[in-house]
Design a protein around this motif. Structure first.
Motif, mmCIF file in Angstrom:
data_model
loop_
_atom_site.group_PDB
_atom_site.id
_atom_site.type_symbol
_atom_site.label_atom_id
_atom_site.label_comp_id
_atom_site.label_asym_id
_atom_site.label_seq_id
_atom_site.Cartn_x
_atom_site.Cartn_y
_atom_site.Cartn_z
ATOM 1 N N TYR A 48 2.873 4.265 -12.196
ATOM 2 C CA TYR A 48 2.791 3.001 -11.416
ATOM 3 C C TYR A 48 3.024 3.031 -9.955
ATOM 4 C CZ TYR A 48 4.575 1.631 -16.525
ATOM 5 O OH TYR A 48 4.799 1.528 -17.420
ATOM 6 N N LEU A 49 1.414 2.610 -9.035
ATOM 7 C CA LEU A 49 0.783 2.967 -8.309
ATOM 8 C C LEU A 49 1.702 1.230 -7.363
ATOM 9 C CD1 LEU A 49 -0.159 4.310 -5.918
ATOM 10 C CD2 LEU A 49 -2.046 2.803 -5.712
ATOM 11 N N VAL A 50 2.267 1.575 -6.627
ATOM 12 C CA VAL A 50 3.070 0.549 -5.914
ATOM 13 C C VAL A 50 2.466 0.278 -4.465
ATOM 14 C CG1 VAL A 50 5.185 -0.353 -5.104
ATOM 15 C CG2 VAL A 50 4.970 0.518 -6.711
ATOM 16 N N THR A 51 1.920 -0.657 -3.838
ATOM 17 C CA THR A 51 1.010 -0.900 -2.498
ATOM 18 C C THR A 51 1.530 -1.550 -1.730
ATOM 19 O OG1 THR A 51 -0.393 -1.674 -3.504
ATOM 20 C CG2 THR A 51 -0.850 0.024 -3.741
ATOM 21 N N ARG A 52 2.090 -2.682 -2.241
ATOM 22 C CA ARG A 52 2.246 -3.336 -0.692
ATOM 23 C C ARG A 52 4.297 -3.486 -0.514
ATOM 24 N NH1 ARG A 52 1.915 -9.235 -4.454
ATOM 25 N NH2 ARG A 52 -1.094 -8.943 -4.311
ATOM 26 N N TRP A 53 4.103 -3.187 1.576
ATOM 27 C CA TRP A 53 5.092 -2.999 2.425
ATOM 28 C C TRP A 53 6.294 -3.355 1.695
ATOM 29 C CZ3 TRP A 53 9.110 -5.328 4.862
ATOM 30 C CH2 TRP A 53 9.630 -5.086 5.791
ATOM 31 N N ASP A 54 6.870 -4.700 0.972
ATOM 32 C CA ASP A 54 8.002 -5.064 0.479
ATOM 33 C C ASP A 54 8.553 -4.524 -0.642
ATOM 34 O OD1 ASP A 54 6.298 -6.892 -0.762
ATOM 35 O OD2 ASP A 54 7.193 -8.884 -0.415
ATOM 36 N N ASP A 55 7.076 -4.336 -1.422
ATOM 37 C CA ASP A 55 8.042 -2.894 -2.671
ATOM 38 C C ASP A 55 8.285 -2.188 -2.305
ATOM 39 O OD1 ASP A 55 7.672 -5.914 -4.189
ATOM 40 O OD2 ASP A 55 5.066 -5.713 -4.478
ATOM 41 N N VAL A 56 7.261 -0.773 -1.704
ATOM 42 C CA VAL A 56 7.606 0.069 -1.675
ATOM 43 C C VAL A 56 8.612 -0.111 -0.686
ATOM 44 C CG1 VAL A 56 6.659 1.673 0.172
ATOM 45 C CG2 VAL A 56 4.952 0.598 -1.383
ATOM 46 N N ARG A 57 9.257 -0.620 0.421
ATOM 47 C CA ARG A 57 10.615 -0.271 0.788
ATOM 48 C C ARG A 57 11.738 -0.766 -0.235
ATOM 49 N NH1 ARG A 57 13.581 -3.592 4.529
ATOM 50 N NH2 ARG A 57 13.777 -2.779 6.231
ATOM 51 N N GLU A 106 12.304 -3.730 -14.607
ATOM 52 C CA GLU A 106 11.091 -4.548 -14.818
ATOM 53 C C GLU A 106 10.115 -4.872 -13.204
ATOM 54 O OE1 GLU A 106 10.531 -8.436 -16.365
ATOM 55 O OE2 GLU A 106 9.430 -8.842 -14.703
ATOM 56 N N LEU A 107 9.043 -4.238 -13.050
ATOM 57 C CA LEU A 107 8.447 -4.456 -11.816
ATOM 58 C C LEU A 107 6.908 -5.490 -11.921
ATOM 59 C CD1 LEU A 107 9.711 -3.263 -9.085
ATOM 60 C CD2 LEU A 107 8.158 -1.820 -9.410
ATOM 61 N N HIS A 108 7.529 -6.689 -10.785
ATOM 62 C CA HIS A 108 5.864 -7.672 -10.921
ATOM 63 C C HIS A 108 5.717 -8.024 -12.726
ATOM 64 C CE1 HIS A 108 5.535 -8.613 -7.181
ATOM 65 N NE2 HIS A 108 5.686 -7.275 -6.617
ATOM 66 N N GLY A 109 7.084 -8.026 -13.532
ATOM 67 C CA GLY A 109 5.781 -8.256 -14.880
ATOM 68 C C GLY A 109 5.852 -6.761 -16.173
ATOM 69 N N HIS A 110 5.960 -5.723 -14.919
ATOM 70 C CA HIS A 110 5.246 -4.474 -15.418
ATOM 71 C C HIS A 110 6.368 -3.768 -16.309
ATOM 72 C CE1 HIS A 110 1.449 -4.329 -14.846
ATOM 73 N NE2 HIS A 110 1.489 -4.655 -14.252
ATOM 74 N N GLN A 111 6.908 -3.447 -17.878
ATOM 75 C CA GLN A 111 8.141 -3.216 -18.125
ATOM 76 C C GLN A 111 8.051 -0.907 -17.671
ATOM 77 O OE1 GLN A 111 10.492 -4.710 -19.474
ATOM 78 N NE2 GLN A 111 8.635 -6.482 -19.552
ATOM 79 N N ILE A 112 8.790 -0.720 -16.752
ATOM 80 C CA ILE A 112 8.686 0.565 -16.627
ATOM 81 C C ILE A 112 10.318 0.962 -17.246
ATOM 82 C CG2 ILE A 112 8.874 2.251 -14.961
ATOM 83 C CD1 ILE A 112 7.401 -0.022 -12.923
ATOM 84 N N LYS A 113 9.617 2.390 -18.202
ATOM 85 C CA LYS A 113 10.657 2.750 -19.313
ATOM 86 C C LYS A 113 11.703 3.979 -17.872
ATOM 87 C CE LYS A 113 8.302 2.521 -23.404
ATOM 88 N NZ LYS A 113 6.850 2.506 -22.740
ATOM 89 N N GLY A 138 12.472 7.228 -16.760
ATOM 90 C CA GLY A 138 12.267 8.317 -16.641
ATOM 91 C C GLY A 138 10.536 8.354 -16.332
ATOM 92 N N GLU A 139 9.889 7.234 -16.214
ATOM 93 C CA GLU A 139 8.722 7.054 -15.960
ATOM 94 C C GLU A 139 8.846 6.693 -14.324
ATOM 95 O OE1 GLU A 139 6.096 5.140 -19.209
ATOM 96 O OE2 GLU A 139 6.446 3.444 -17.950
ATOM 97 N N LEU A 140 6.849 7.428 -13.977
ATOM 98 C CA LEU A 140 6.859 7.803 -12.456
ATOM 99 C C LEU A 140 6.425 6.515 -11.955
ATOM 100 C CD1 LEU A 140 6.546 10.187 -10.448
ATOM 101 C CD2 LEU A 140 4.873 10.080 -11.027
ATOM 102 N N VAL A 141 7.235 6.079 -10.522
ATOM 103 C CA VAL A 141 6.320 5.205 -9.574
ATOM 104 C C VAL A 141 5.901 5.545 -8.172
ATOM 105 C CG1 VAL A 141 7.567 3.049 -8.786
ATOM 106 C CG2 VAL A 141 8.555 3.196 -10.591
ATOM 107 N N LEU A 142 4.728 5.348 -7.876
ATOM 108 C CA LEU A 142 3.987 6.395 -6.846
ATOM 109 C C LEU A 142 4.128 4.893 -5.347
ATOM 110 C CD1 LEU A 142 1.060 8.423 -7.839
ATOM 111 C CD2 LEU A 142 3.829 8.887 -6.407
ATOM 112 N N CYS A 143 4.780 5.166 -4.624
ATOM 113 C CA CYS A 143 4.667 4.443 -3.525
ATOM 114 C C CYS A 143 3.595 4.664 -2.506
ATOM 115 C CB CYS A 143 5.693 5.029 -2.360
ATOM 116 S SG CYS A 143 7.193 3.376 -3.541
ATOM 117 N N SER A 144 2.451 3.612 -2.316
ATOM 118 C CA SER A 144 1.176 4.624 -1.343
ATOM 119 C C SER A 144 2.146 4.027 0.509
ATOM 120 C CB SER A 144 -0.165 3.388 -1.613
ATOM 121 O OG SER A 144 -0.531 4.101 -0.376
ATOM 122 N N LEU A 145 2.514 4.611 0.937
ATOM 123 C CA LEU A 145 2.691 4.647 2.239
ATOM 124 C C LEU A 145 1.654 4.195 2.808
ATOM 125 C CD1 LEU A 145 4.798 7.307 2.883
ATOM 126 C CD2 LEU A 145 5.384 5.213 1.667
#
Ligand code: HEM
Length: 389
Positions: A43-52, A289-296, A298-305
């Motif tokens: 799951y790629l996260v790209t907005r400033w407040d979400d990444v923070r 849950e992140l913005h309506g996505h169900q993340i299980k 162990g799943e990977l979240v990548l934050c795009s700085l």
């Protein structure tokens, strides 16, 4: 367009700018699921407040994948703070924090200034044109780490070679691996020498104060972690920052002439370049849950700085460099939360000294050739920076 067409978009650039697709993703999909080879979803996260939010929430997001899936933490690499969770992360980081206070850094400042001047002398003696990467952007960060750790003068030429070979990705993975092994061998030997006779650098300090708690391997790995964290990142910032300043001569003139202006330039260039394109991988510790996505779990979240630092919610025209601008929040070029870059104040000092000294020494410095940009790198930068004066 399907999600899976973009599995590498977070590593792509167009010159200084993140790929245009990344801005589109930030607008349309605040959390963007991407399928990676093997069928897993990232799951790629790209907005400033979400990444923070993700980086600041170590209760729900872990840096230690083995720990999350119950394999036990990797104790083999005690220096890799970026891959550890509390309480181990807290324990190790606590040793290093006092070494990065302003008081300690002020002691380093005159030495870094002298070393930068020495390298500019060498460059001047060599004569125009040169590859600024080779003559300046690569050796300076390595020498700064030498100053920080307390690497003896007589070892520095070898140490610089080891650390630049390691980040010379053009020589292939084997040369890089060899350099990593050689660096660990050197650092382990240095720790043993410092234990017998502690100097005034970081290793000597740690041995004096905590010599009983830290074994040689742990200390060598911590030193290696600082080299890894501080080298390629600072090199890329020095190179990209210089390139931007050479393309904007009125800004370069202001850096040369106006005391203190370089501080604003460094801060804004850190945001604009965001050389560390994505943060260390974060793993969900639980189903969430992140913005309506169900993340299980162990799943990977990548934050795009890189995407977060250009988020229009931070202010107007974030794709432009405006030194001294006010933004709705601090940039994330050094991350956020418990893993925020421990070397940030050192890196900022290094940039300020290096940009000003370079531009003052060579007032007519200019780019003298094609720029080979790095492709698909976690730390973005250039392979070479041909300049003349
Ligand atoms: C311009 C230069 C630099 C940039 C852009 C940079 C960027 C970053 C970022 C983004 C992170 C954290 C990412 C995350 O939370 O996932 C980080 C962590 C770290 N950096 Fe830096 N860095 C720079 C220079 C340095 C220097 C000079 C040192 C040391 C001498 C250093 C040592 C570290 C270490 C040890 C960590 C791990 C901290 C932890 O996990 O607690 N960095 N850096």
């Amino acid at each position: 367009m399907s999600d899976s067409e973009f599995p590498l978009v977070q590593f792509m650039r167009d010159g200084f700018d993140p790929a245009a697709e990344l801005s589109r993703i930030r607008t349309e999909h605040p959390v963007f699921p991407m399928e990676i080879p093997g069928g897993q979803t990232v799951y790629l996260v790209t907005r400033w407040d979400d990444v923070r939010g993700v980086l600041g929430d170590h209760e729900r997001f872990s840096n230690d994948f083995a720990g999350v899936i119950g394999l036990g933490s990797n104790q083999e690499d005690p220096g890799g703070l970026g891959f550890r969770d509390p309480p181990e992360h807290t324990r190790l980081r606590k040793y290093l924090t006092p070494e990065f206070t302003m008081r300690r850094l002020r002691r380093l400042e005159p030495r870094i200034e002298a070393m930068v001047e020495e390298y500019l002398d060498r460059m001047e003696a060599k004569g125009s044109p040169v590859d600024l990467m080779e003559e300046f952007a690569l050796p300076i960060p390595s020498l700064v780490v030498c100053e920080l750790l307390g690497v003896p003068y007589e070892d520095r030429a070898d140490f610089v070679k080891l650390s630049t070979d390691r980040f010379d990705f053009t020589a292939g993975p084997e040369a890089s691996l060899q350099a990593i092994n050689d660096a660990m061998t050197y650092l382990t030997d240095l720790v043993a020498r410092e234990r017998r006779n502690p100097g005034d650098g970081l290793l000597g300090q740690l041995l004096r104060e905590h010599g009983d708690e830290l074994d040689d391997r742990t200390l060598a790995s911590m030193a290696d972690g600082l080299l890894t964290g501080g080298h390629d990142t600072s090199t890329s910032m020095l190179a990209l920052g210089t390139l931007w300043l050479l393309e904007n001569p009125e800004q370069a003139a202001k850096v040369r002439e106006v005391d203190g202006y370089v501080n604003d330039v460094v801060e804004e260039l850190l945001r604009y370049m965001t050389v560390v394109q994505v943060a260390f991988p974060r793993f969900a510790r639980e189903d969430l849950e992140l913005h309506g996505h169900q993340i299980k779990k162990g799943e990977l979240v990548l934050c795009s700085l890189a995407a977060a630092n250009r988020d229009p919610n931070l202010g107007e025209d974030m794709d432009e460099v405006r030194p001294g601008r006010a933004t709705a929040g601090s940039h994330l070029a050094f991350g956020h939360g418990i893993h925020r870059c421990i070397g940030a104040p050192l890196a900022q000092m290094e940039m300020r000294i290096a940009f000003r000294a370079l531009l003052r020494r060579f007032p007519d410095l200019h780019v003298a050739g094609e720029i080979p940009w790095r492709k698909l790198a976690i730390v973005y930068g250039v392979e070479k920076l041909p300049v003349a004066w």
